[in-house]
Design a protein around this motif. Structure first.
Motif, PDB file in Angstrom:
ATOM      1  N   ASN A 181       0.830  -1.201   0.000  1.00 54.26           N
ATOM      2  CA  ASN A 181       0.000   0.000   0.000  1.00 54.26           C
ATOM      3  C   ASN A 181       0.871   1.261   0.000  1.00 54.26           C
ATOM      4  N   ASN A 182       1.924   1.254   0.799  1.00 51.73           N
ATOM      5  CA  ASN A 182       2.832   2.414   0.838  1.00 51.73           C
ATOM      6  C   ASN A 182       3.499   2.643  -0.514  1.00 51.73           C
ATOM      7  N   ALA A 221      16.548   7.288  -9.023  1.00 51.82           N
ATOM      8  CA  ALA A 221      17.471   6.153  -9.066  1.00 51.82           C
ATOM      9  C   ALA A 221      17.466   5.394  -7.737  1.00 51.82           C
ATOM     10  N   LYS A 222      17.464   6.152  -6.630  1.00 50.80           N
ATOM     11  CA  LYS A 222      17.444   5.505  -5.308  1.00 50.80           C
ATOM     12  C   LYS A 222      16.134   4.744  -5.104  1.00 50.80           C
ATOM     13  N   PHE A 223      15.014   5.348  -5.496  1.00 51.30           N
ATOM     14  CA  PHE A 223      13.718   4.693  -5.381  1.00 51.30           C
ATOM     15  C   PHE A 223      13.711   3.397  -6.186  1.00 51.30           C
ATOM     16  N   ASP A 281       1.484  14.562  -8.519  1.00 51.80           N
ATOM     17  CA  ASP A 281       1.962  15.836  -8.017  1.00 51.80           C
ATOM     18  C   ASP A 281       3.246  16.343  -8.655  1.00 51.80           C
ATOM     19  N   ALA A 282       3.973  15.476  -9.276  1.00 48.05           N
ATOM     20  CA  ALA A 282       5.301  15.891  -9.722  1.00 48.05           C
ATOM     21  C   ALA A 282       5.376  16.028 -11.229  1.00 48.05           C
ATOM     22  N   ILE A 283       6.132  17.005 -11.617  1.00 47.51           N
ATOM     23  CA  ILE A 283       6.505  17.136 -13.021  1.00 47.51           C
ATOM     24  C   ILE A 283       7.856  16.427 -13.120  1.00 47.51           C
ATOM     25  N   LEU A 288       3.151   6.010  -2.842  1.00 42.68           N
ATOM     26  CA  LEU A 288       4.302   6.764  -3.365  1.00 42.68           C
ATOM     27  C   LEU A 288       4.197   6.925  -4.879  1.00 42.68           C
ATOM     28  N   ALA A 289       3.848   5.863  -5.568  1.00 38.61           N
ATOM     29  CA  ALA A 289       3.716   5.938  -7.029  1.00 38.61           C
ATOM     30  C   ALA A 289       2.602   6.890  -7.424  1.00 38.61           C
ATOM     31  N   LYS A 290       1.484   6.838  -6.703  1.00 40.25           N
ATOM     32  CA  LYS A 290       0.352   7.725  -7.013  1.00 40.25           C
ATOM     33  C   LYS A 290       0.760   9.188  -6.845  1.00 40.25           C
TER      34      LYS A 290
END
Length: 128
Positions: free
Chosen positions: A76-77, A100-102, A88-90, A81-83
């Motif tokens: 779920n976490n 890369a870390k993700f 929200d991010a460009i 994070l993916a959602k």
């Protein structure tokens, strides 16, 4: 299932004196494992000889349920994070090192998950 020949060989009877606590433990173990007292003692002898593994299924199942719940929370976490990353991010504003870390952590997580699944399949085969 016990084979007839094996039953025929069980001609010897033993008598053992136990304390109330020992009997209570044996009965509780018998109930939780689904084995009779005699089967437990035979399995214990075989275990000492190295032939069998005794599994307390009630405790094992509690641990597995807890593990599955934790796995669900982790999944779920990751989904959250993916959602957030998608909504929200460009992409051009996200630090490439963060991505890369993700990706590295996600790959490691997937390896752990695969290993855990293999282990759980092994446990299932052992107790079924």
């Amino acid at each position: 299932m016990i084979m007839k020949k094996e039953k025929e060989n069980r001609a010897q009877r033993i008598t053992v004196r136990l304390t109330c606590d020992e009997i209570r433990f044996l009965d509780e173990f018998s109930e939780s494992s689904g084995l009779s007292r005699s089967e437990i003692l035979r399995n214990l002898i075989r275990k000492i000889q190295g032939d069998v593994t005794i599994v307390k299924t009630d405790k094992l199942l509690k641990v597995l349920v807890s593990l599955a719940a934790e796995q669900g929370r982790v999944n779920n976490n990751i989904n959250q994070l993916a959602k957030h990353a998608n909504q929200d991010a460009i992409i051009s504003q996200i630090n490439p090192n963060l991505i890369a870390k993700f990706n590295l952590l996600l790959a490691k997580y997937l390896e752990y998950q695969e290993s855990m699944n293999k282990t759980l399949k092994g446990i299932y085969k052992t107790i079924s």
